[in-house]
Design a protein around this motif. Structure first.
Motif, mmCIF file in Angstrom:
data_model
loop_
_atom_site.group_PDB
_atom_site.id
_atom_site.type_symbol
_atom_site.label_atom_id
_atom_site.label_comp_id
_atom_site.label_asym_id
_atom_site.label_seq_id
_atom_site.Cartn_x
_atom_site.Cartn_y
_atom_site.Cartn_z
ATOM 1 N N UNK A 96 0.806 -1.226 0.000
ATOM 2 C CA UNK A 96 0.000 0.000 0.000
ATOM 3 C C UNK A 96 0.836 1.272 0.000
ATOM 4 N N UNK A 97 1.994 1.240 0.635
ATOM 5 C CA UNK A 97 2.825 2.438 0.736
ATOM 6 C C UNK A 97 3.565 2.711 -0.587
ATOM 7 N N UNK A 98 4.012 1.648 -1.251
ATOM 8 C CA UNK A 98 4.605 1.812 -2.575
ATOM 9 C C UNK A 98 3.547 2.251 -3.578
ATOM 10 N N UNK A 99 2.341 1.730 -3.421
ATOM 11 C CA UNK A 99 1.223 2.096 -4.293
ATOM 12 C C UNK A 99 0.922 3.593 -4.198
ATOM 13 N N UNK A 100 0.885 4.123 -2.973
ATOM 14 C CA UNK A 100 0.576 5.542 -2.775
ATOM 15 C C UNK A 100 1.715 6.443 -3.234
ATOM 16 N N UNK A 101 2.949 5.944 -3.183
ATOM 17 C CA UNK A 101 4.069 6.718 -3.708
ATOM 18 C C UNK A 101 4.064 6.725 -5.235
ATOM 19 N N UNK A 102 3.602 5.623 -5.826
ATOM 20 C CA UNK A 102 3.530 5.547 -7.287
ATOM 21 C C UNK A 102 2.383 6.403 -7.821
ATOM 22 N N UNK A 103 1.230 6.293 -7.189
ATOM 23 C CA UNK A 103 0.057 7.096 -7.586
ATOM 24 C C UNK A 103 -0.177 8.144 -6.501
ATOM 25 N N UNK A 104 0.669 9.154 -6.517
ATOM 26 C CA UNK A 104 0.684 10.152 -5.449
ATOM 27 C C UNK A 104 -0.597 10.975 -5.397
ATOM 28 N N UNK A 105 -1.307 11.078 -6.535
ATOM 29 C CA UNK A 105 -2.520 11.905 -6.558
ATOM 30 C C UNK A 105 -3.659 11.272 -5.750
ATOM 31 N N UNK A 106 -3.530 9.999 -5.439
ATOM 32 C CA UNK A 106 -4.573 9.321 -4.661
ATOM 33 C C UNK A 106 -4.476 9.688 -3.184
ATOM 34 N N UNK A 107 -3.271 9.961 -2.744
ATOM 35 C CA UNK A 107 -3.056 10.230 -1.311
ATOM 36 C C UNK A 107 -3.796 11.505 -0.890
ATOM 37 N N UNK A 108 -4.630 11.439 0.131
ATOM 38 C CA UNK A 108 -5.382 12.633 0.571
ATOM 39 C C UNK A 108 -4.436 13.721 1.059
ATOM 40 N N UNK A 109 -4.702 14.953 0.640
ATOM 41 C CA UNK A 109 -3.867 16.081 1.047
ATOM 42 C C UNK A 109 -4.307 16.661 2.386
ATOM 43 N N UNK A 110 -5.597 16.539 2.679
ATOM 44 C CA UNK A 110 -6.119 17.096 3.920
ATOM 45 C C UNK A 110 -5.891 16.133 5.084
ATOM 46 N N UNK A 111 -5.627 16.732 6.250
ATOM 47 C CA UNK A 111 -5.477 15.940 7.467
ATOM 48 C C UNK A 111 -6.854 15.459 7.899
ATOM 49 N N UNK A 112 -7.033 14.160 8.172
ATOM 50 C CA UNK A 112 -8.369 13.668 8.551
ATOM 51 C C UNK A 112 -8.853 14.313 9.839
ATOM 52 N N UNK A 113 -10.132 14.627 9.857
ATOM 53 C CA UNK A 113 -10.714 15.254 11.040
ATOM 54 C C UNK A 113 -10.725 14.269 12.194
ATOM 55 N N UNK A 114 -10.607 14.806 13.387
ATOM 56 C CA UNK A 114 -10.550 13.986 14.588
ATOM 57 C C UNK A 114 -11.796 14.225 15.420
ATOM 58 N N UNK A 115 -12.319 13.164 15.970
ATOM 59 C CA UNK A 115 -13.511 13.279 16.796
ATOM 60 C C UNK A 115 -13.197 14.025 18.086
#
Length: 281
Positions: A213-232
């Motif tokens: 999954x980490x190599x996948x996200x580095x290869x397709x960098x546009x998939x990685x969310x840019x925003x920090x996920x909101x916290x409850x």
């Protein structure tokens, strides 16, 4: 009119026997022809389905099984390259038989195997394919195949509410087989979860590995969310809870316990002193 209708009906009932015999025979002929046509069509359909089953490769059949949606089809030329399978013969029992089964090759000594050994070969073929799959999905062709499955959300979505159903990726917690089952990794919250399907949850995590999954996200960098996920944010009556509030609450509980303990000790000491005084008297 009634008499005319009765006469017509009488004439109809008294149709010649030869005509009735012809019509009855024609009906039997038509039914026989229809049954032959149905049987022929069923035979053709069974022949077509049988031919389709014969044309289906083992890899395609395996990946189409319910619960194997996480797997992509490994290219046959990749499996045939011995360099890509280096070291797997030491990990997989019945290696040669399992490889022949994956490549749809008839083994020369396959007839000598017992029914129990055939089951072991099938199990070994699944394990061998899973370990080959772990290596294949780290190649450019493998990443591309998994990207298509990711776009179709074949790997499921993150179960975390605040991730908003973000598409997930399969991941293993170890690269060694029989260590742990496969999990799904959320690129948004960067945490892992159990798959929703029990069948998918029984798959060995080593068939996907820790790197994918980490190599996948580095290869397709546009998939990685840019925003920090909101916290409850926990609240009481609409007010946020300060992080130190739990510590203060615990300290107060400890103080109360300490006070009770001291009170009990003081009472015990008083009783002991009173008892001594009575004994002295």
């Amino acid at each position: 009119r009634k008499q005319k209708a009765a006469a017509i009906g009488h004439k109809r009932r008294r149709a010649p026997a030869a005509v009735l015999f012809f019509l009855e025979g024609q009906r039997h002929v038509n039914m026989k022809y229809f049954s032959q046509q149905v049987a022929a069509s069923e035979t053709d359909e069974s022949d077509v389905s049988a031919s389709e089953d014969d044309d289906t490769s083992w890899v395609t059949w395996f990946c189409s099984l319910q619960g194997n949606e996480f797997f992509c089809e490994v290219d046959e030329d990749y499996i045939q390259d011995e360099f890509n399978l280096s070291g797997l013969n030491l990990q997989v029992p019945y290696y040669d038989y399992a490889l022949d089964l994956i490549l749809d090759i008839d083994s020369p000594h396959e007839e000598m195997l017992t029914e129990e050994q055939h089951e072991l070969v099938e199990s070994a073929a699944e394990m061998l394919y899973g370990l080959i799959h772990q290596r294949f999905i780290l190649t450019s062709r493998g990443l591309s195949a998994m990207y298509e499955k990711f776009k179709n959300v074949d790997f499921g979505r993150c179960p975390r509410v605040l991730c908003g159903g973000a598409p997930a990726l399969p991941v293993g917690q170890a690269d060694v087989p029989r260590t742990s089952t496969v999990k799904i990794f959320c690129p948004k919250c960067e945490d892992i979860y159990y798959p929703r399907s029990k069948l998918q949850g029984n798959i060995d995590g080593a068939y996907f590995g820790t790197t994918f999954p980490h190599l996948f996200l580095m290869t397709y960098n546009h998939i990685r969310p840019s925003k920090v996920p909101s916290k409850y944010t926990p609240k009481i009556f609409g007010f946020k809870i300060h992080p130190s509030s739990y510590e203060i609450s615990n300290n107060r509980k400890k103080e109360k316990k300490g006070d009770k303990t001291n009170a009990q000790n003081s009472h015990a000491s008083r009783d002991a002193s009173n008892l001594k005084q009575l004994q002295g008297k």
